[in-house]
Design a protein around this motif. Structure first.
Motif, PDB file in Angstrom:
ATOM      1  N   ILE A 126       9.263  -3.410   1.969  1.00 50.00           N
ATOM      2  CA  ILE A 126       9.289  -3.097   3.402  1.00 50.00           C
ATOM      3  C   ILE A 126       9.346  -1.590   3.613  1.00 50.00           C
ATOM      4  O   ILE A 126       8.646  -1.033   4.460  1.00 50.00           O
ATOM      5  N   VAL A 127      10.180  -0.923   2.835  1.00 52.14           N
ATOM      6  CA  VAL A 127      10.393   0.508   3.030  1.00 52.14           C
ATOM      7  C   VAL A 127       9.128   1.310   2.728  1.00 52.14           C
ATOM      8  O   VAL A 127       8.889   2.354   3.341  1.00 52.14           O
ATOM      9  N   SER A 128       8.301   0.821   1.802  1.00 55.17           N
ATOM     10  CA  SER A 128       7.122   1.592   1.394  1.00 55.17           C
ATOM     11  C   SER A 128       6.172   1.865   2.550  1.00 55.17           C
ATOM     12  O   SER A 128       5.461   2.873   2.544  1.00 55.17           O
ATOM     13  N   ILE A 129       6.149   0.994   3.532  1.00 56.40           N
ATOM     14  CA  ILE A 129       5.224   1.174   4.646  1.00 56.40           C
ATOM     15  C   ILE A 129       5.799   2.092   5.722  1.00 56.40           C
ATOM     16  O   ILE A 129       5.103   2.479   6.658  1.00 56.40           O
ATOM     17  N   ALA A 130       7.079   2.469   5.593  1.00 52.36           N
ATOM     18  CA  ALA A 130       7.760   3.207   6.654  1.00 52.36           C
ATOM     19  C   ALA A 130       7.953   4.688   6.348  1.00 52.36           C
ATOM     20  O   ALA A 130       8.624   5.389   7.107  1.00 52.36           O
ATOM     21  N   MET A 159      -1.136  -3.279  -3.793  1.00 51.10           N
ATOM     22  CA  MET A 159      -0.290  -2.896  -2.652  1.00 51.10           C
ATOM     23  C   MET A 159      -0.673  -1.523  -2.117  1.00 51.10           C
ATOM     24  O   MET A 159      -0.563  -1.255  -0.924  1.00 51.10           O
ATOM     25  N   LEU A 160      -1.129  -0.652  -3.016  1.00 46.37           N
ATOM     26  CA  LEU A 160      -1.584   0.677  -2.594  1.00 46.37           C
ATOM     27  C   LEU A 160      -2.962   0.603  -1.953  1.00 46.37           C
ATOM     28  O   LEU A 160      -3.187   1.175  -0.874  1.00 46.37           O
ATOM     29  N   LEU A 161      -3.903  -0.100  -2.581  1.00 48.48           N
ATOM     30  CA  LEU A 161      -5.300  -0.056  -2.162  1.00 48.48           C
ATOM     31  C   LEU A 161      -5.585  -0.832  -0.884  1.00 48.48           C
ATOM     32  O   LEU A 161      -6.279  -0.330   0.015  1.00 48.48           O
ATOM     33  N   LEU A 162      -5.082  -2.062  -0.791  1.00 43.82           N
ATOM     34  CA  LEU A 162      -5.504  -2.931   0.302  1.00 43.82           C
ATOM     35  C   LEU A 162      -5.121  -2.403   1.689  1.00 43.82           C
ATOM     36  O   LEU A 162      -5.977  -2.331   2.579  1.00 43.82           O
ATOM     37  N   PRO A 163      -3.859  -2.009   1.925  1.00 37.59           N
ATOM     38  CA  PRO A 163      -3.547  -1.475   3.264  1.00 37.59           C
ATOM     39  C   PRO A 163      -4.347  -0.215   3.591  1.00 37.59           C
ATOM     40  O   PRO A 163      -4.794  -0.036   4.726  1.00 37.59           O
ATOM     41  N   LEU A 164      -4.531   0.667   2.592  1.00 35.78           N
ATOM     42  CA  LEU A 164      -5.296   1.891   2.836  1.00 35.78           C
ATOM     43  C   LEU A 164      -6.761   1.579   3.124  1.00 35.78           C
ATOM     44  O   LEU A 164      -7.401   2.250   3.947  1.00 35.78           O
ATOM     45  N   PHE A 165      -7.312   0.572   2.452  1.00 36.25           N
ATOM     46  CA  PHE A 165      -8.700   0.183   2.701  1.00 36.25           C
ATOM     47  C   PHE A 165      -8.884  -0.235   4.156  1.00 36.25           C
ATOM     48  O   PHE A 165      -9.824   0.199   4.834  1.00 36.25           O
ATOM     49  N   PHE A 166      -7.981  -1.074   4.648  1.00 39.71           N
ATOM     50  CA  PHE A 166      -8.105  -1.540   6.035  1.00 39.71           C
ATOM     51  C   PHE A 166      -7.909  -0.391   7.031  1.00 39.71           C
ATOM     52  O   PHE A 166      -8.574  -0.354   8.073  1.00 39.71           O
ATOM     53  N   GLN A 167      -7.035   0.542   6.714  1.00 41.80           N
ATOM     54  CA  GLN A 167      -6.763   1.627   7.654  1.00 41.80           C
ATOM     55  C   GLN A 167      -7.835   2.721   7.601  1.00 41.80           C
ATOM     56  O   GLN A 167      -8.295   3.190   8.649  1.00 41.80           O
ATOM     57  N   VAL A 220      -1.587   0.304  11.293  1.00 46.87           N
ATOM     58  CA  VAL A 220      -0.675  -0.124  10.233  1.00 46.87           C
ATOM     59  C   VAL A 220      -0.310  -1.588  10.404  1.00 46.87           C
ATOM     60  O   VAL A 220      -0.320  -2.372   9.441  1.00 46.87           O
ATOM     61  N   LEU A 221      -0.004  -1.986  11.653  1.00 46.88           N
ATOM     62  CA  LEU A 221       0.371  -3.374  11.908  1.00 46.88           C
ATOM     63  C   LEU A 221      -0.795  -4.318  11.651  1.00 46.88           C
ATOM     64  O   LEU A 221      -0.633  -5.360  11.024  1.00 46.88           O
ATOM     65  N   SER A 222      -1.981  -3.944  12.114  1.00 48.82           N
ATOM     66  CA  SER A 222      -3.153  -4.806  11.903  1.00 48.82           C
ATOM     67  C   SER A 222      -3.455  -4.965  10.423  1.00 48.82           C
ATOM     68  O   SER A 222      -3.773  -6.062   9.947  1.00 48.82           O
ATOM     69  N   ALA A 223      -3.346  -3.868   9.668  1.00 49.06           N
ATOM     70  CA  ALA A 223      -3.589  -3.939   8.236  1.00 49.06           C
ATOM     71  C   ALA A 223      -2.576  -4.856   7.561  1.00 49.06           C
ATOM     72  O   ALA A 223      -2.931  -5.635   6.653  1.00 49.06           O
ATOM     73  N   ALA A 224      -1.322  -4.774   8.003  1.00 48.46           N
ATOM     74  CA  ALA A 224      -0.290  -5.633   7.425  1.00 48.46           C
ATOM     75  C   ALA A 224      -0.563  -7.103   7.734  1.00 48.46           C
ATOM     76  O   ALA A 224      -0.417  -7.976   6.877  1.00 48.46           O
ATOM     77  N   LEU A 225      -0.986  -7.393   8.967  1.00 40.65           N
ATOM     78  CA  LEU A 225      -1.257  -8.776   9.356  1.00 40.65           C
ATOM     79  C   LEU A 225      -2.463  -9.344   8.619  1.00 40.65           C
ATOM     80  O   LEU A 225      -2.508 -10.545   8.305  1.00 40.65           O
TER      81      LEU A 225
END
Length: 489
Positions: A34-38, A291-299, A306-311
């Motif tokens: 959780i903390v990594s995204i904040a 965990m590093l690649l996927l959220p950054l890819f979407f963003q 950030v929220l959309s990428a997480a969802l």
């Protein structure tokens, strides 16, 4: 499935122990993800640079590295139940302190304390559950329960963090741990079996002085790779080199005095433990690297928040959840090798579409692919964790748990570091949206490479289920305990 391949049911005591451990373990696993995204939010609200606030994650990681090697000795010295309750209380109090932090320095300090509590609990989760199983025939289904937080944490943690940051303030990132800790403590107090200390073993001070700083050096060096310069940075290769030298020295020291060693590294010579160690390293690299690649890819490529990428990552968590019952059952019936290979094949195949995706790739297709990837990821963890305990005596289980936990932790740090370097080097020349998509393509192909290597190593996993060594009983147990205590002295 015919009756001839049906494994015995998991003992009721083991199921209760696993469920109790899951409740407390959810706090530890979810918190770290959780903390990594904040980090950007924390840097802004606490008025410090991102490089400073990065120590919120780095300090936690290093505390884990210091603590995990000591858990086997501490369990023998104080008892598993007492140690679990202590770790849970430390983690809860540190979580509350983190939520009340008044500046970056205090938050980092409290996160280090949190890491100590988490470092106690993480290897104990598998140890305490496996010690309730009299045979290896049902370890797969037991691991399907125990490893649930470890599988879902890296996937759903960023989702929870994104939701909290979207509608609340950052202190709630830490308050969310408290209910898990309170309920987990109450359940553990009433339902965990009372396991008395196995004696008064002397702490291997030399081993501790070699192993913990060695792991800290490796983890610290890898944590700096994502900065400009990558592996060529002095604060990367110097601590890495020192860390590797210290770990090698620890292995040599432990082999000379195996009975009293902080961690019994001789277990790596067993095929089950050694192959599990290698595969856990690569699965950690793939899991935490994604965990590093996927959220950054979407963003970055698709322009999502950030929220959309997480969802958008939720299908991966659903897939991991869906595979657990199937993977646990087949691990117990057809063996770990088949299930692990199948899981890694699914992971690799489901990563390839991301290596070919761009800004115009439809979201529904990527979500389907993520579900399949999560299914494979969840299937991999169960057989690999289970096989590490096959054929072990009760007093060897804590050491195997520590070894495999460290393999996943160091593998995750290595995978994240390597993919960060690859992504940064390709992003430096990315001037258009298409260029940025191609930069991610290269990193995702490397992630596919991790799975290919893992598939090859999976063929070293045992195919047949073997019973673990029975615990010594009666006078033999007393003689063994006295002899071991004399050797420790």
């Amino acid at each position: 499935m015919s009756d001839t391949v049906e494994a015995p049911a998991v003992p009721r005591e083991a199921i209760i122990t696993a469920l109790v451990l899951i409740v407390g373990g959810m706090a530890v696993i979810f918190d770290s993800t959780i903390v990594s995204i904040a980090l950007n939010t924390l840097a802004r609200d606490l008025h410090v640079s991102v490089s400073t606030i990065q120590w919120v994650s780095t300090g936690y990681l290093l505390a884990l590295g210091v603590t995990i090697p000591v858990v086997g000795w501490a369990q023998a010295r104080f008892g598993g139940k007492r140690l679990w309750l202590t770790g849970l209380v430390v983690f809860m109090l540190a979580s509350i302190a983190c939520s009340l932090a008044w500046n970056a320095s205090s938050l980092i300090a409290f996160r280090v304390i949190q890491g100590v509590g988490g470092g106690v609990m993480m290897p104990l989760m598998a140890t305490l559950a496996v010690q309730q199983v009299p045979g290896a025939a049902n370890l797969g289904r037991l691991m399907a329960m125990v490893s649930l937080p470890a599988a879902l944490g890296p996937i759903l943690g960023p989702v929870i963090g994104g939701i909290i940051l979207n509608w609340g303030d950052w202190p709630w990132l830490f308050w969310v741990n408290v209910p898990f800790c309170v309920i987990g403590f109450a359940l553990a107090w009433h339902f965990l079996p009372d396991d008395a200390p196995t004696g008064r073993p002397r702490l291997d001070a030399v081993g501790l002085a070699l192993a913990s700083p060695g792991l800290v050096g490796i983890l610290y060096g890898l944590s700096n790779v994502n900065k400009h310069g990558g592996f060529s940075r002095t604060d990367v290769w110097v601590p890495l080199l020192i860390g590797v030298v210290l770990v090698v020295a620890f292995v040599g020291w432990a082999l000379r005095r195996p009975v009293a060693a902080l961690v019994d590294v001789r277990l790596l010579a067993k095929r089950s433990v050694g192959s599990s160690f290698a595969v856990m390293f690569l699965s950690g690299a793939s899991l935490y690297g994604s965990m590093l690649l996927l959220p950054l890819f979407f963003q970055i490529v698709r322009g999502d928040s950030v929220l959309s990428a997480a969802l958008l990552l939720i299908p991966q968590g659903v897939g991991a959840l869906a595979s657990r019952t199937v993977a646990g059952r087949y691990t117990d019936t057809v063996g770990a090798r088949v299930v692990a290979v199948a899981g890694f094949v699914l992971m690799g195949l489901a990563t390839i579409p991301f290596a070919m995706a761009d800004a115009d790739t439809t979201s529904w297709w990527l979500m389907v692919v993520l579900f399949v990837r999560g299914f494979g990821m969840g299937a991999v963890m169960i057989p690999v964790m289970s096989v590490a305990f096959v054929g072990l005596a009760r007093d060897e289980i804590p050491h195997a748990s520590i070894i495999t936990r460290l393999a996943q932790q160091v593998g995750g740090a290595f995978g994240t570091a390597l993919l960060a370097v690859i992504l940064e080097s390709t992003m430096n020349d990315a001037h258009t949206l298409a260029d940025r998509a191609h930069a991610f393509d290269a990193a995702f192909w490397w992630a596919v490479g991790f799975t290919v290597v893992a598939i090859a190593i999976c063929f070293a996993l045992p195919t047949k289920k073997t019973e673990p060594a029975p615990p010594t009983t009666g006078s033999a147990a007393l003689d063994s305990a006295v002899s071991a205590d004399q050797r420790r002295r």
